[in-house]
Scaffold this motif. Sequence first.
Motif: not given
Length: 157
Positions: A26-33, A47-50, A151-153
Amino acid sequence: MSNEQLKFWGGNDAKPEKLRTDYERACLIDDYLGTIRLNDKEVLVLGDDPSSTSWFSPKPLNRYEIIFVRWIYAPDNDSVQAALHTLDFGNFQFSGIEIDFNSQELILFDSVLTCDDFEIFPGHYCLIPTNSSRYQVDTMEFKTERIHLLLHGLKSS
């Protein structure tokens, strides 16, 4: 992820048969999603910062069934609530992700947790009812001098 997938989530528990833990993947995701595979199904990863994350359902007011709200910074909860009431839902952009959950309920949690941790930490997750199985995920950034939200819709696709 779908609530049914939770039993397969290993969090940060290392397994000898796996190269990486689910948390590391999961931490390998280097984008928002992003998405990762878990037991032959896709799992949506924020993704990105917690950051502190919650959700709300704006329906029937617009096309989004679920909106995840990621609190980057804000002075207080009342400021975030006020900002959410001013959102222009037309500013969401397609993230490039469409995902099948095939579930009546999603679960939102910190990826470091294992499925066994939910009994130990009962307040560290949210259950989210769903009405659809396939969703398009769109993203919008709301940023002012005092408030920054991501925000993610999710809307049926």
